[in-house]
Design an enzyme around this catalytic site. Structure first.
Site, PDB file in Angstrom:
ATOM      1  N   GLU A  21      -3.437  -7.593   8.537  1.00 42.55           N
ATOM      2  CA  GLU A  21      -2.589  -8.015   7.416  1.00 42.55           C
ATOM      3  C   GLU A  21      -2.213  -9.486   7.569  1.00 42.55           C
ATOM      4  OE1 GLU A  21      -1.349  -7.505   4.635  1.00 42.55           O
ATOM      5  OE2 GLU A  21      -1.137  -5.382   4.153  1.00 42.55           O
ATOM      6  N   ASN A 156       4.550  -5.565  -1.280  1.00 44.82           N
ATOM      7  CA  ASN A 156       3.243  -6.181  -1.078  1.00 44.82           C
ATOM      8  C   ASN A 156       2.985  -7.235  -2.148  1.00 44.82           C
ATOM      9  OD1 ASN A 156       1.342  -5.670   1.059  1.00 44.82           O
ATOM     10  ND2 ASN A 156       1.500  -3.490   0.552  1.00 44.82           N
ATOM     11  N   ASP A 221      -2.402  -4.075  -2.766  1.00 49.33           N
ATOM     12  CA  ASP A 221      -1.864  -4.445  -1.464  1.00 49.33           C
ATOM     13  C   ASP A 221      -1.557  -5.943  -1.506  1.00 49.33           C
ATOM     14  OD1 ASP A 221      -1.479  -4.712   1.459  1.00 49.33           O
ATOM     15  OD2 ASP A 221      -2.405  -2.740   1.573  1.00 49.33           O
TER      16      ASP A 221
END
Length: 315
Positions: A21, A156, A221
């Site tokens: 991430e 997100n 996301d």
């Protein structure tokens, strides 16, 4: 009408993250940074040699950004920390009132003015307790903490438009991306509106059913914005990115060789290398044949450059 944009994806290294991430390209170091949330580590890669360095952290890192004075700012499970050197001491600069047993920081980055923003994820996912905060250290002294938005579950997709006047924030659980008018001076959010609503999971969907996987486009996301203002959204479990215009029109679908992309970023000297982190943690074994690059960081060249990373500013 949207098109399908096929890019030449390559993994920057054979290594896999559990849940990669928060990637960013560091223009001074010519390195790509990202975190592995359940792996509790920060990584950086020399993309020219493929060599990756690992830094073990005391709790899950949700996001990371570079600092103008050198080093990094990170959101760990329980707060925001400053690291002056790679692998060095972590100084907590902002604490929060949420319960770290059920809530942790997730997606975040700096705004163009140098404030660090980070959203939370409520891990039971049965109530809308996710929040968005900013940390402002530009005046020196103790950083100022502000709650900016609420009513989310899985924070997100945080990003800004090229002119810095629009902020985007997604709720992965709701398959929804929102936008606000952003005040650069105060950081205030106004004129909340729906930017994009993605279809929900099909009824009875199972992650280990490969036939069913083809019927699900994923959920939003992390994201990145290019210099034309287009919003590139990773679609977790959808094996694709979606490219939206500044008006929220779907322009292109970008297939990926990994089922669970988590966040794109732009990098390289010209800003035209698109990097995407992905996840492998807990994925069904059958996925390996269909998406061989699960967990790897992918890279491809694009025609339009992206916005560079914003740096954390301190007084």
């Amino acid at each position: 009408m949207s098109t399908t944009l096929h890019l030449n994806w390559q993994a920057i290294s054979p290594e896999r993250s559990k849940l990669g991430e928060s990637p960013f390209w560091h223009p001074h170091e010519q390195m790509l940074y990202w975190v592995d949330i359940p792996g509790r580590e920060l990584l950086r890669c020399n993309v020219f040699t493929g060599h990756i360095e690992h830094w073990a952290l005391p709790s899950e890192p949700g996001c990371v950004a570079p600092a103008r004075a050198g080093g990094l700012v990170l959101a760990l499970r329980d707060g925001v920390y400053r690291a002056r050197d790679w692998g060095g001491a972590l100084q907590r600069i902002a604490g929060f009132s949420h319960d770290p047993r059920t809530t942790r920081f997730n997606d975040g980055r700096c705004d163009p003015q140098g404030r660090f923003w980070a959203g939370t994820i409520y891990e039971p996912r049965d109530r809308r307790l996710g929040e968005l905060f900013s940390v402002d250290a530009r005046e020196g002294g103790k950083p100022t903490l502000a709650l900016r938005a609420i009513n989310n579950v899985v924070s997100n997709g945080l990003a800004w438009s090229p002119d810095g006047r629009t902020l985007y924030w997604a709720d992965t659980q709701d398959h929804r991306i929102d936008a606000w008018t952003f005040d650069p001076t105060s950081g205030a959010l106004r004129r909340h509106r729906l930017f994009a609503q993605l279809p929900p999971k099909p009824e009875g969907f199972r992650s280990d059913d490969m036939a069913a996987a083809a019927t699900y486009g994923g959920r939003p996301d992390g994201a990145a914005v290019d210099v034309e203002g287009n919003y590139w959204s990773a679609q977790f479990e959808g094996a694709r990115l979606l490219k939206f215009s500044p008006a929220g029109e779907l322009l292109a679908e970008v297939p990926l060789p990994a089922r669970c992309p988590t966040m794109p970023c732009f990098g390289g000297d010209d800003g035209r290398t698109l990097y995407v982190t992905t996840a492998s943690n807990g994925r069904p074994a059958a996925e390996a044949d269909h998406w061989p690059d699960n967990g790897r960081v992918l890279a491809a060249r694009v025609d339009v450059p992206g916005l560079p990373v914003n740096f954390f500013a301190e007084g």
